[in-house]
Scaffold this motif. Structure first.
Motif, PDB file in Angstrom:
ATOM      1  N   ALA A 368       0.789  -1.342  -0.126  1.00  0.00           N
ATOM      2  CA  ALA A 368       0.077   0.108   0.026  1.00  0.00           C
ATOM      3  C   ALA A 368       0.830   1.263   0.125  1.00  0.00           C
ATOM      4  N   ILE A 369       0.205   2.335  -0.649  1.00  0.00           N
ATOM      5  CA  ILE A 369       0.803   3.381  -0.361  1.00  0.00           C
ATOM      6  C   ILE A 369      -0.033   4.413   0.444  1.00  0.00           C
ATOM      7  N   ASP A 370       0.758   4.765   1.944  1.00  0.00           N
ATOM      8  CA  ASP A 370       0.000   5.237   2.687  1.00  0.00           C
ATOM      9  C   ASP A 370       0.327   6.942   3.147  1.00  0.00           C
ATOM     10  N   PHE A 371      -0.348   7.388   3.760  1.00  0.00           N
ATOM     11  CA  PHE A 371      -0.230   8.934   4.005  1.00  0.00           C
ATOM     12  C   PHE A 371      -0.615   9.156   5.337  1.00  0.00           C
ATOM     13  N   SER A 372       0.033  10.307   5.799  1.00  0.00           N
ATOM     14  CA  SER A 372      -0.375  10.542   7.332  1.00  0.00           C
ATOM     15  C   SER A 372      -1.063  11.611   7.708  1.00  0.00           C
ATOM     16  N   GLU A 373      -1.460  12.662   6.818  1.00  0.00           N
ATOM     17  CA  GLU A 373      -2.213  13.792   7.128  1.00  0.00           C
ATOM     18  C   GLU A 373      -3.774  13.383   7.589  1.00  0.00           C
ATOM     19  N   GLU A 374      -4.347  14.343   8.266  1.00  0.00           N
ATOM     20  CA  GLU A 374      -5.584  14.049   8.669  1.00  0.00           C
ATOM     21  C   GLU A 374      -6.486  13.825   7.710  1.00  0.00           C
ATOM     22  N   ALA A 375      -6.489  14.890   6.434  1.00  0.00           N
ATOM     23  CA  ALA A 375      -7.478  14.813   5.342  1.00  0.00           C
ATOM     24  C   ALA A 375      -6.673  15.144   4.269  1.00  0.00           C
ATOM     25  N   THR A 433      -5.795  22.312   8.860  1.00  0.00           N
ATOM     26  CA  THR A 433      -6.886  21.247   8.536  1.00  0.00           C
ATOM     27  C   THR A 433      -7.292  20.264   9.627  1.00  0.00           C
ATOM     28  N   ARG A 434      -8.453  20.243   9.473  1.00  0.00           N
ATOM     29  CA  ARG A 434      -9.114  19.113  10.475  1.00  0.00           C
ATOM     30  C   ARG A 434     -10.286  18.360   9.853  1.00  0.00           C
ATOM     31  N   ARG A 435     -10.300  16.937  10.367  1.00  0.00           N
ATOM     32  CA  ARG A 435     -11.417  16.193   9.985  1.00  0.00           C
ATOM     33  C   ARG A 435     -12.304  15.978  11.208  1.00  0.00           C
ATOM     34  N   LEU A 436     -13.899  16.520  10.994  1.00  0.00           N
ATOM     35  CA  LEU A 436     -14.448  16.329  12.250  1.00  0.00           C
ATOM     36  C   LEU A 436     -15.542  15.409  11.584  1.00  0.00           C
ATOM     37  N   MET A 437     -16.350  14.929  12.597  1.00  0.00           N
ATOM     38  CA  MET A 437     -17.477  13.924  12.544  1.00  0.00           C
ATOM     39  C   MET A 437     -18.829  14.656  13.188  1.00  0.00           C
ATOM     40  N   ALA A 438     -19.478  14.903  12.203  1.00  0.00           N
ATOM     41  CA  ALA A 438     -20.822  15.643  12.741  1.00  0.00           C
ATOM     42  C   ALA A 438     -21.949  14.702  12.967  1.00  0.00           C
ATOM     43  N   PRO A 439     -22.613  14.715  14.146  1.00  0.00           N
ATOM     44  CA  PRO A 439     -23.775  13.599  14.193  1.00  0.00           C
ATOM     45  C   PRO A 439     -25.011  14.291  13.347  1.00  0.00           C
ATOM     46  N   ALA A 440     -25.679  13.250  12.582  1.00  0.00           N
ATOM     47  CA  ALA A 440     -26.724  13.342  11.873  1.00  0.00           C
ATOM     48  C   ALA A 440     -28.142  12.970  12.903  1.00  0.00           C
ATOM     49  N   PRO A 441     -29.201  13.667  12.436  1.00  0.00           N
ATOM     50  CA  PRO A 441     -30.354  13.362  13.173  1.00  0.00           C
ATOM     51  C   PRO A 441     -30.694  11.835  13.552  1.00  0.00           C
ATOM     52  N   ASP A 442     -30.210  10.861  12.557  1.00  0.00           N
ATOM     53  CA  ASP A 442     -30.537   9.539  12.752  1.00  0.00           C
ATOM     54  C   ASP A 442     -29.406   8.731  13.446  1.00  0.00           C
ATOM     55  N   GLY A 443     -28.242   9.611  13.895  1.00  0.00           N
ATOM     56  CA  GLY A 443     -27.038   8.899  14.482  1.00  0.00           C
ATOM     57  C   GLY A 443     -25.908   8.685  13.508  1.00  0.00           C
ATOM     58  N   GLU A 444     -26.060   8.901  12.381  1.00  0.00           N
ATOM     59  CA  GLU A 444     -25.049   8.498  11.495  1.00  0.00           C
ATOM     60  C   GLU A 444     -23.887   9.844  11.730  1.00  0.00           C
ATOM     61  N   LEU A 445     -22.596   9.379  11.473  1.00  0.00           N
ATOM     62  CA  LEU A 445     -21.540  10.615  11.799  1.00  0.00           C
ATOM     63  C   LEU A 445     -21.137  11.083  10.224  1.00  0.00           C
ATOM     64  N   VAL A 446     -21.445  12.176  10.023  1.00  0.00           N
ATOM     65  CA  VAL A 446     -20.921  13.008   8.653  1.00  0.00           C
ATOM     66  C   VAL A 446     -19.626  13.660   8.890  1.00  0.00           C
ATOM     67  N   PRO A 447     -18.674  12.961   7.884  1.00  0.00           N
ATOM     68  CA  PRO A 447     -17.210  13.665   7.873  1.00  0.00           C
ATOM     69  C   PRO A 447     -17.548  15.107   7.395  1.00  0.00           C
ATOM     70  N   VAL A 448     -16.532  15.975   7.920  1.00  0.00           N
ATOM     71  CA  VAL A 448     -16.683  17.414   7.584  1.00  0.00           C
ATOM     72  C   VAL A 448     -15.070  17.674   7.303  1.00  0.00           C
ATOM     73  N   SER A 449     -14.522  17.922   6.299  1.00  0.00           N
ATOM     74  CA  SER A 449     -13.090  18.350   6.277  1.00  0.00           C
ATOM     75  C   SER A 449     -13.038  19.767   5.968  1.00  0.00           C
ATOM     76  N   LEU A 450     -12.250  20.519   7.019  1.00  0.00           N
ATOM     77  CA  LEU A 450     -12.237  21.689   7.063  1.00  0.00           C
ATOM     78  C   LEU A 450     -10.623  22.556   7.091  1.00  0.00           C
ATOM     79  N   VAL A 451     -10.415  23.903   6.698  1.00  0.00           N
ATOM     80  CA  VAL A 451      -8.979  24.419   6.495  1.00  0.00           C
ATOM     81  C   VAL A 451      -9.260  25.873   6.915  1.00  0.00           C
TER      82      VAL A 451
END
Length: 698
Positions: A368-375, A433-451
């Motif tokens: 595999a080719i892997d990388f270390s940044e959060e997003a 840059t950050r990767r957040l996980m926002a809770p949806a109304p049904d409990g799913e976690l929605v990834p959010v990438s921001l800078v």
């Protein structure tokens, strides 16, 4: 936050009610007249637009210009900033193929790409296609296929000069760089050479702008006598044609958003009757790569929701002979695969992050080719040759400019070939840059990438531009953008919500944001914005929502449902009149779109579902934030009248004094302005609106 707009009366759109009854339900559309009855003719010749409609669109443009007049100096400043981050005489790293290496370059001030080649190991460049020269005198110009022949003696190239995606195909000789007499009009933009470089296959568009036929053209013959190879009679399926890297097969691809079928033709026998690999079966998708004596097949067959790779003998490729090669693994979505003589390479995605895997066909080991940044974002370019020990990939993140690497498949060594140059300067350490996980109304976690800039206060005071799409399984990468720096450097946060409807978290993430589950897309986006406010990244009066095409439909839906959440809405070529469009099977994309949204013509349930969220049908008497919509007159994907009708209805129904503006590019289609600098002018108008509605005026 201040939202200072001049007190100018917007254009008044006449109401001419049209009633339509389906499944016992009657709708009234006051603005249906904005749809040109001769839209097919307008796509090919915009001058044929009804003068009354043209006058209305021009009045809307005049209104937009007046409302945003005070931002004109800011827009010019933004353009210059963004230009300063572009290496104007940029050039790609040429890709080797046989005796040559092929690349793309630009000139200082040039809008369009220029195609060149050199001897394989370097040397003098031969410029064989100059986009600026070909675009001269045209209001719009965009290349489609640009493909050199297997013998490297000829070039197949095409262009669209209206924005309507009708492509003209031409053939150029490398010997004298002159075009031959072979010219084919109204193609779909995709074409592929036969193995002997004596002719090519291409798609032809029908009267409703659908690619329904594939023809074979032999060089030097009359195109009117081209051989019909395949005719797709089901208007619900797209048709395209391409070829294998080994140049041994031509692939005829028939597909909609959930089903595929592939037909084969030997590339060295172009008039052979096509052979079907596996008949279409609703919900089953597959794609082929030729690997010598075997095909490698990426498919979701046998319940492989996140796809697997199978193999089949080239001489017996029917489905009964398919065998598992890379088995299915839930949550690991295989996005793409490339096949070479000694290696299989694929791109996969887990939890919205991509990874490249390599299988050695000799040792049968996988790396595999892997990388270390959060997003981050990866692009798998692969190689132009089947017998290769090296592939090429690109890497970037929201803080890191794009890097291009060669990767040695056996040793695992990476060689940095090029790093995106930002002439005005860029220090990645100045941004976070950050990767957040926002809770949806049904409990799913929605990834959010921001800078954002490292000096931006994360206490709720920062303005934020949040992008969303959420359709067709499209995943938006967390990649680097030089343009967005103009907002980040003014204290903005830029975020992308990886909502359902995309495949960011696997195929189920897509399934749970389409058709019967479409409303999850909207609730995910609203939840992501509210999470950013809750976590003190921004505030609702500083949050601007942004999306285009199907993402523009998202904008229309969320502003109907939660208008108080946003300081402003940016809707680019927005698909907002969903129900009317899905009821009109004459439009180019309607039948192929039914698996995505539902078919309201035949299904009362689908009709009611779409009617429940279609932005145009759900505009109501309430306060809306400022809205800017962009359209393209010759757009065959989201027709200009959708945003025009939406804007008119919003003004009629809403209860506030906030402006609703429409800016229509009268010389372009779905992608907007095609030149790399003219595109910046459109971006500047979007950013100026964003700054204005959040009280940032400099």
């Amino acid at each position: 936050m201040p939202r200072t707009f001049p007190d100018i009366r917007p254009p008044q759109t006449a109401k001419r009610p049209v009633r339509d009854t389906r499944h016992g339900i009657t709708r009234t559309d006051d603005y249906a007249w904005l749809r040109a009855d001769n839209w097919r003719e307008v796509f090919q010749d915009p001058a044929r637009l009804d003068p009354a409609i043209r006058s209305h669109l021009e009045a809307e443009n005049t209104y937009y210009t007046a409302m945003m007049a005070d931002t004109e100096p800011l827009q010019k400043q933004l353009v210059e900033e963004m230009k300063g981050r572009i290496k104007q005489d940029d050039s790609s790293v040429p890709v080797k193929d046989d005796a040559y290496a092929y690349g793309v370059s630009y000139t200082i001030g040039g809008e369009q790409p220029r195609y060149f080649r050199t001897p394989r190991e370097g040397g003098a460049q031969t410029l064989y296609l100059d986009g600026d020269k070909e675009a001269a005198g045209k209001a719009y110009f965009s290349f489609g296929t640009v493909s050199y022949s297997p013998d490297h003696q000829k070039l197949l190239w095409c262009y669209d000069d209206k924005g309507s995606e009708f492509y003209t195909l031409k053939v150029r000789c490398f010997s004298d760089l002159q075009d031959m007499n072979d010219v084919i009009l109204e193609t779909g933009g995709d074409a592929v050479w036969d193995a002997a470089s004596e002719g090519f296959f291409y798609t032809k568009l029908d009267a409703n702008h659908r690619p329904e036929k594939i023809y074979y053209h032999r060089l030097g013959t009359d195109p009117r006598k081209d051989k019909l190879i395949y005719h797709e009679k089901d208007s619900g399926f797209y048709l395209s044609v391409d070829g294998s890297l080994l140049e041994d097969f031509i692939f005829i691809n028939v597909q909609d958003h959930q089903t595929s079928e592939i037909w084969l033709i030997p590339a060295n026998a172009p008039l052979t009757k096509p052979r079907c690999i596996r008949k279409r079966e609703t919900g089953i998708e597959y794609s082929l790569e030729s690997g010598g004596d075997r095909f490698f097949i990426l498919t979701n067959k046998d319940g492989a929701k996140d796809f697997k790779i199978m193999t089949a003998p080239v001489n017996a490729p029917q489905a009964k002979n398919w065998r598992d090669f890379i088995p299915h693994e839930a949550g690991r979505l295989i996005v793409d695969h490339h096949v070479y003589q000694d290696h299989i390479v694929w791109l996969e995605r887990r939890n919205a992050l991509p990874r490249i895997l390599i299988y050695n066909r000799k040792t049968q080991k996988t790396g595999a080719i892997d990388f270390s940044e959060e997003a981050y974002a990866l692009g798998l370019q692969g190689a132009a040759e089947y017998k290769t020990g090296t592939i090429r990939f690109s890497y970037s993140s929201m803080t890191t400019p794009a890097e291009l690497y060669d990767y040695h498949l056996d040793s695992g060594k990476r060689t940095l070939l090029k790093k995106q140059d930002v002439p005005s300067g860029h220090n990645s350490n100045d941004y976070i840059t950050r990767r957040l996980m926002a809770p949806a109304p049904d409990g799913e976690l929605v990834p959010v990438s921001l800078v954002c800039h490292k000096n931006t206060a994360l206490d709720g005071s920062a303005p934020c531009l949040m992008h969303g799409y959420g359709a067709y399984g499209t995943s938006i990468p967390a990649s680097f953008s030089t343009s967005i720096l103009s907002l980040l450097n003014r204290g903005f946060i830029y975020a992308h919500a990886h909502i359902r409807g995309g495949e960011d978290k696997g195929f189920a993430w897509y399934e749970n944001g389409k058709h019967k589950y479409k409303t999850n897309t909207f609730s995910d986006y609203i939840a992501a914005g509210r999470y950013l406010v809750q976590e003190k990244y921004t505030a609702h009066d500083r949050l601007v929502a942004y999306g285009g095409s199907a993402g523009g439909m998202l904008m229309g839906a969320v502003v109907n449902q939660a208008p108080q959440d946003y300081a402003g809405i940016l809707a680019l070529v927005p698909f907002v009149d969903v129900l009317t469009t899905m009821l009109d099977d004459s439009l180019p994309l309607t039948p192929p779109e039914w698996p995505e949204w539902g078919n309201p013509i035949t299904s009362a349930e689908d009709y009611k579902l779409i009617a429940s969220y279609s932005p145009y049908d759900n505009v109501r008497k309430q306060a809306y934030p400022p809205i800017l919509a962009l359209a393209g007159l010759t757009d065959p994907r989201v027709t200009y009248w959708e945003p025009a009708k939406w804007v008119a209805k919003l003004r009629d129904r809403k209860s506030d004094s906030n402006p609703v503006m429409l800016r229509t590019n009268m010389d372009a289609g779905h992608g907007g302005a095609p030149g790399r600098f003219s595109r910046l002018e459109e971006t500047a108008c979007l950013y100026a609106f964003t700054l204005k509605v959040t009280g940032r005026t400099e």
